[in-house]
Design an enzyme around this catalytic site. Structure first.
Site, PDB file in Angstrom:
ATOM      1  N   HIS B 111       1.100  -1.318  -0.244  1.00 17.73           N
ATOM      2  CA  HIS B 111       0.126   0.343   0.238  1.00 17.73           C
ATOM      3  C   HIS B 111       0.867   1.183   0.375  1.00 17.73           C
ATOM      4  CE1 HIS B 111      -1.760   3.254   2.602  1.00 17.73           C
ATOM      5  NE2 HIS B 111      -2.686   3.003   1.811  1.00 17.73           N
ATOM      6  N   VAL B 114       0.045   9.269  -1.010  1.00 21.46           N
ATOM      7  CA  VAL B 114       0.227  10.582  -1.092  1.00 21.46           C
ATOM      8  C   VAL B 114      -0.847  11.293  -1.193  1.00 21.46           C
ATOM      9  CG1 VAL B 114       2.215  12.303  -1.837  1.00 21.46           C
ATOM     10  CG2 VAL B 114       2.455  10.117  -2.247  1.00 21.46           C
ATOM     11  N   GLY B 260     -18.196   9.393  -0.395  1.00 22.62           N
ATOM     12  CA  GLY B 260     -17.155   9.490  -1.343  1.00 22.62           C
ATOM     13  C   GLY B 260     -17.565   8.426  -2.073  1.00 22.62           C
TER      14      GLY B 260
END
Lengths: 305, 305
Positions: B111, B114, B260
């Site tokens: 995984h 950033v 989301g």
């Protein structure tokens, strides 16, 4: 609220032990191959349980029927949604919880739970309530099965059916998918209606009804031929079950966050589960019908007498 | 805090777009068979993204590399753990997120993330911070791989390594299992060290290092022969990944709870996962060694120069 003492608590605990035994016997009979094994455990903070698991059966890929009797010094606020003022009391909780993951994708996954809470404080009557219900999660929908399931639910819940059915639709819902978990059933919490004797009688009718709500569907569907397509859809849909239980289910999250016994709490998870990116069923397929006709809150008894 | 304006934001966004392209190209090369498909989406409340997915590859059973640039009117309190006073500001968030689930159980899951946040209010300087890191989740442990992974992490993070490694061990931990998710790596949040230029340079070194941290391990392990036993262990251990992401991961939960895009958030879940009741590895087996030697916070560079 009618006072509850040692006699009532013993009656509930006795009922739950018998219910666990009855459920396991009926499920072994329906499976026809595998047996439950019993895993007794104790909880360092108080109490313990008996988790019964059947894995790799002919009918059930995984079946779990857990009984627990646990207690604590301070009731967490999440335990009673309606009465947060009870937080901090000492508490006892008794429950039977069942989750069934069948092999055959035409047999629905089922869940049933009966629980009893008591919150005690020196100098006050004990405060108690029941919670529980049962709900069904098909992979392939059948109107007959849905009507049968809700007919038995209505017979068991009686005057409480409409409210418990609505509560079930509201509770078993995945907001991030905008999808119900399945076709619902009964859900109740903070249930004290009519005092202890009447409430306990209602709860027993519901717990006792599970076998006759579910097993006829199992018998009807378990020999349906299926192939890779149906199996893949079953594995994919099981992902929703995992998402609901780990993201939304209050009992699961409370258990995991409060130091409950992880393996007993997560016995509800499916034995094998698949996720596929942005997968959608073919329009007009039986898989699409699940979403369009069955994963929609619906009055399955609208035309029934 | 050094002021951040349109030029800095464009630089971050440009870097993240290039990083996504570089990661996808390197992973396609390592896979050798399948290609990423790009799924661009927009978010009704503002912004959008590009989710790139590779499924059923020769090396990767599922690889996801998502880029998103989203914004909102009111920053939720969970977005900045260290600065809850920013809640309610308008915000923008940019991120690249990668999760790799390899076919071969000897290749670890990886995984990398950033992200860049900006919280704005009229009449004040914009407040900004970086977050991210990378961590490794092996099924079978190898000291060489762990040392290589942490060596590259230390080179990339420089003076921040010790703190970011400790933060990674703390964050990627499953309390209900009393287990780390894997062998760790780097984790940072609310990162502004040295002002925008220095912080951005640090973050770029970390993002750029992922390929050289991970791909040598993939190349070394991907042809290792394995059978049903190793596959079953991989599927079982993937359950822990699901449990962490759905129960604990702040980004996943924030994303799901704030509307989301579900498929982009849950691209992190494994393609196939198994749960087995109370399963334990045979003492002395390689599976037991994973728990005993690798799922333990450890300084993998203790003896390294």
């Amino acid at each position: 609220m009618s006072p509850v003492g040692a006699a009532q608590i013993a009656a509930v605990e006795g009922y739950l032990q018998r219910l666990q035994a009855v459920l396991c016997a009926a499920l072994e009979d329906a499976d026809g191959a595998a047996r439950f094994r019993s895993d007794r455990w104790t909880r360092p903070a108080g109490g313990g349980g008996d988790t019964r698991i059947l894995e790799g059966g002919a009918t059930f890929e995984r079946a779990g029927v857990g009984m627990s009797a646990v207690s604590g010094d301070r009731l967490p606020p999440s335990a009673s949604k309606l009465r947060p003022e009870l937080a901090g009391r000492s508490w006892r909780a008794f429950g039977v919880s069942l989750v069934l993951h069948p092999q055959n994708p035409y047999v629905p996954t089922a869940h049933c739970n009966v629980r009893f809470f008591i919150a005690e404080a020196p100098g006050s009557d004990a405060v108690w309530w029941f919670g529980g219900g049962f709900d069904l999660t098909p992979y392939y929908g059948f109107d007959d099965d849905a009507r049968h399931w809700h007919t038995v639910a209505r017979e068991a819940a009686g005057e409480h059916y409409a409210g418990m059915k609505r509560a079930c639709d509201e509770y078993f819902f995945l907001p991030h998918r905008n999808e119900p978990r399945g076709i619902g059933g009964l859900f109740f919490d903070d249930f004290t209606r009519g005092g202890f004797d009447a409430a306990f009688a209602s709860v027993k009718r519901i717990g006792d009804a599970f076998v006759s709500a579910y097993l006829p569907i199992v018998r009807k569907r378990k020999a349906t031929p299926y192939g890779e397509r149906e199996r893949n859809f079953q594995l994919y849909r099981r992902g929703r079950y995992v998402e609901f239980n780990l993201v939304h289910d209050r009992g699961t999250l409370f258990g995991l966050q409060s130091g409950g016994r992880t393996e007993s709490i997560l016995m509800s998870l499916p034995p094998l589960t698949a996720w596929r990116y942005d997968w959608k069923p073919q329009p007009g397929s039986p898989e699409a019908a699940l979403y369009e006709r069955y994963l929609v809150p619906r009055d399955w008894l609208a035309d029934a007498p």
